[in-house]
Write an enzyme that holds these catalytic residues in place. Structure first.
Site, PDB file in Angstrom:
ATOM      1  N   GLU A  34       0.997  -1.103   0.130  1.00 14.93           N
ATOM      2  CA  GLU A  34       0.151   0.241  -0.160  1.00 14.93           C
ATOM      3  C   GLU A  34       0.828   1.148  -0.051  1.00 14.93           C
ATOM      4  OE1 GLU A  34      -3.387  -0.189   2.953  1.00 14.93           O
ATOM      5  OE2 GLU A  34      -2.372  -2.107   3.355  1.00 14.93           O
ATOM      6  N   ARG A 260       4.872 -13.365   9.783  1.00 17.26           N
ATOM      7  CA  ARG A 260       5.281 -12.155   9.678  1.00 17.26           C
ATOM      8  C   ARG A 260       6.682 -12.092  10.344  1.00 17.26           C
ATOM      9  NH1 ARG A 260       2.246  -7.056  11.902  1.00 17.26           N
ATOM     10  NH2 ARG A 260       4.728  -6.032  11.626  1.00 17.26           N
ATOM     11  N   LYS A 270       3.668   0.077  10.950  1.00 21.17           N
ATOM     12  CA  LYS A 270       3.780   1.383  10.269  1.00 21.17           C
ATOM     13  C   LYS A 270       3.356   2.553  10.984  1.00 21.17           C
ATOM     14  CE  LYS A 270       2.884   0.604   5.871  1.00 21.17           C
ATOM     15  NZ  LYS A 270       2.385   0.547   4.569  1.00 21.17           N
TER      16      LYS A 270
END
Length: 700
Positions: A34, A260, A270
């Site tokens: 993104e 992850r 983030k």
């Protein structure tokens, strides 16, 4: 033991699909960021996997930007992401955007409405959230769920035309409001956002939700294998529901989830990284202390080191925390092989060689790398005045001191032997200058009479030195899990994570290196040039200083002496194992631990897949242990005497301390500890488990 080609479950699944001829025997992956921030080390793992699997099996990998939220997305991030991927060494086959599919996604949404599988809901977002229920409480149907197909088509068209304000209407899929999977309780597919999009401008005022656009973009692009992290596992049924209820999609992507990357002493959220930037707790996204790729690049990380790290940590099916020392080990290993050697003095102390001719310069040649002659040589000047590291002088030398002190002779690397004759201080008692003599016959620092001079220092000629600012970076946080503690994660910021040394002096060769040249300042660490002319260098990572350990072991007036840290060799590994195994024979344990103390140990089942001797270390075995992480951990164990044929250990299930910090030993990196039992070396053996266990199972 190499783990570069360690097997992992995703590779096995893809290989099986191709062997069965699925998707025409081809593989097509994608990396779908993104564009609302910069990439970090966690994304590097995903990039390495997405592009790596496509390359390994002869397929293609797309770069697709999931740009479905115009409020947070910027072209700045798009260009930064592309630059980061190129820097890592990858090239995408197709550059695509979710916004490329906006019209097609709208048509697919209309298709679901026509099938009675989607409806326009005029409830507020708060009402929708309340109506979805909780995990133990089923949802409640929206009062608008029974609208007719024609009414929904008309309302959806009005949404697109801008006839509704933001928040007045959404499009929802009609699935199952009582599903135990919250993602299937009539998820929102479209919302109204009257915002400018970085690619489509003002053409749209309705935007697809991520869960709607993501899976359908995969299908429209022909993605065969959608690799993602475990947080999307519960979203897979939704993605599959959409694909199964739509006509005309070219493929049905197979979603495969993996753990992850979680890294100790690091935050990868983030949102939290953005907070660090916005609150100016760091100097932007590219601050060399940040785990962003642009920050790591400024820090001096090499793409090869990051790729090697990704290979070593493998691919796991469950979340865990990777010790940052594994990343640092991969970094040091790469920089040791690739970095040129130079000399720089960070905290200079002036040395005057009183018997060196005034105005005279002698030049010496030194290799740019000790084992790579193809990199060439550089010339080093020696003059009457030189700089040495202030920390390399002690007026009163402690035991085992082999650096500068009054009357002691040391070697200036590559050049000369000097001896301190006088110490000059200022009015405050600070040492400002050393008056030394040198041996003119010891050319290059080699005495003609064969005497041994054990201390060797780095230095630079004052007359020829390049003045520089050196930024000494360290870990950004002081605790292993800053975002897992009860206190706010910013309270664990390391106040010493940056020190700026404005008066550093460097050898003249460094004025010629290009920006981003990685070097080793001999005896100090690895650094990278920022800009040209040697005006600034950033410390990438330090070297291990053997003296620091010795000095810590010296008695201090205010506290008892700390034990000298052991160098991890064959003897110390074996001795530690014997010491533990024989403790009961000597005396009972002196310290009682609590249940909380014991709970800190992460004990796991490990299966030994590789076992063999260690060259030059007859008491050790090198083991490759499977902990269900998609790779083998390397462990050195001092049990060779108990297993003359190490192959008998293959397939054995053992108990592993999985959260032990990796330790660099003279023959490699040991990444865990295996429990053993017995008395002395004669009865010492692995603690093995019998029964049906899987690698990585918890031992309690």
């Amino acid at each position: 033991m190499s783990t570069d080609t360690a097997p992992h479950f995703i590779r096995d699944l893809i290989a099986a699909d191709l062997a069965e001829g699925k998707n025409g025997g081809v593989i097509h992956t994608r990396f779908p960021p993104e564009p609302n921030g910069f990439l970090h080390i966690g994304h590097a793992k995903a990039i390495h996997l997405d592009f790596g699997m496509a390359a390994e099996f002869g397929g293609e990998c797309n770069l697709r930007f999931d740009d479905t939220n115009p409020v947070k997305e910027e072209t700045l991030y798009v260009e930064g992401i592309k630059e980061d991927i190129r820097w890592l060494g990858y090239a995408w086959d197709h550059e695509l955007y979710a916004s490329d599919w906006f019209e097609r996604l709208y048509e697919l949404a209309v298709q679901l409405i026509r099938k009675g599988l989607a409806y326009v809901d005029n409830q507020s977002l708060e009402q929708i959230r309340e109506g979805r229920g909780m995990f133990k409480r089923p949802g409640v149907d929206s009062p608008f769920r029974t609208r007719s197909v024609d009414e929904n088509l008309a309302l959806f068209e009005k949404m697109r035309a801008g006839d509704f304000a933001e928040g007045e209407a959404v499009l929802r899929a009609k699935i199952d409001m009582s599903s135990p999977n919250m993602n299937l309780r009539d998820p929102i597919m479209y919302r109204i956002l009257k915002a400018h999009h970085h690619r489509t401008g003002d053409a749209w005022c309705i935007y697809p939700m991520y869960d709607w656009a993501h899976g359908e973009s995969d299908a429209l692009e022909g993605i065969t294998h959608s690799l993602c992290t475990l947080e999307f596992e519960n979203h897979r049924p939704l993605y599959e529901w959409f694909v199964d209820h739509l006509d005309g999609l070219p493929v049905r992507p197979r979603q495969i989830e993996m753990a992850r990357l979680n890294l100790s002493y690091t935050v990868l959220s983030k949102r939290k990284l953005l907070r660090l930037v916005k609150e100016e707790l760091v100097d932007g996204w590219d601050d060399p202390r940040m785990p962003t790729l642009v920050g790591m690049r400024r820090r001096g990380y090499s793409p090869a080191a990051i790729r090697q790290f990704c290979d070593r940590i493998g691919v796991a099916k469950r979340d865990g925390v990777v010790d940052v020392t594994l990343l640092e080990h991969a970094l040091r290993e790469d920089l040791n092989e690739t970095s040129i050697r130079v000399m720089g003095v960070i905290d200079p102390l002036e040395v005057v060689i009183e018997n060196f001719p005034e105005g005279h310069t002698e030049w010496f040649e030194a290799p740019l790398h000790p084992t790579r002659p193809e990199l060439g040589m550089r010339r080093i000047p020696l003059s009457r005045r030189v700089y040495v590291e202030r920390d390399d002088f002690r007026e009163v030398a402690p035991r085992k001191w082999r650096r500068l002190s009054p009357g002691a002779e040391v070697r200036l690397r590559y050049a000369a032997l000097i001896t301190v004759r006088e110490v000059v201080k200022d009015a405050a008692g600070q040492v400002v200058r050393l008056i030394c003599t040198y041996d003119p016959d010891a050319v290059g620092g080699d005495p003609t009479d064969g005497r041994k001079v054990q201390g060797t220092l780095h230095w630079v000629s004052a007359e020829h030195a390049v003045s520089s600012q050196v930024y000494l970076y360290d870990r950004l946080f002081t605790v292993p899990a800053p975002d897992a503690e009860e206190a706010d994660f910013t309270t664990f910021l390391n106040p010493d994570s940056l020190q700026v040394m404005g008066g550093a002096k460097l050898e003249p060769y460094l004025a010629t290196v290009a920006p981003e040249t990685r070097v080793q300042f001999e005896r100090l660490g690895y650094f990278v040039a920022e800009g040209e002319g040697g005006a600034r260098f950033n410390r990438t990572i330090g070297l291990r200083d053997s003296w620091a350990r010795v000095e810590r072991s010296e008695p201090k007036p205010a506290a008892p002496a700390a034990p000298e840290e052991k160098k991890m060799t064959e003897e110390t590994v074996t001795a530690e194992v014997i010491e533990v195994s024989a403790r009961e024979d000597r005396e009972p344990a002196k310290e009682v631990i609590t249940f909380d103390d014991f709970a800190k140990l992460d004990l796991r089942v490990g299966v030994i897949r590789e076992a063999g001797p260690v060259k030059g270390a007859r008491k050790l075995l090198r083991l490759g242990v499977d902990l269900g992480e998609g790779r083998l951990r390397q462990v050195f164990a001092g049990v060779a005497k108990a297993y003359p044929d190490p192959s008998v250990l293959l397939g054995e299930s053992v108990v592993v301390v999985a959260n032990l910090a990796p330790r660099q030993m003279s023959f490699g990196l040991s990444e865990a500890m295996i429990l053993a039992g017995g008395g002395g070396t004669d009865r010492l053996g692995m603690t093995t488990l019998k029964g049906t266990f899987l690698p990585g199972d918890t031992v309690t």
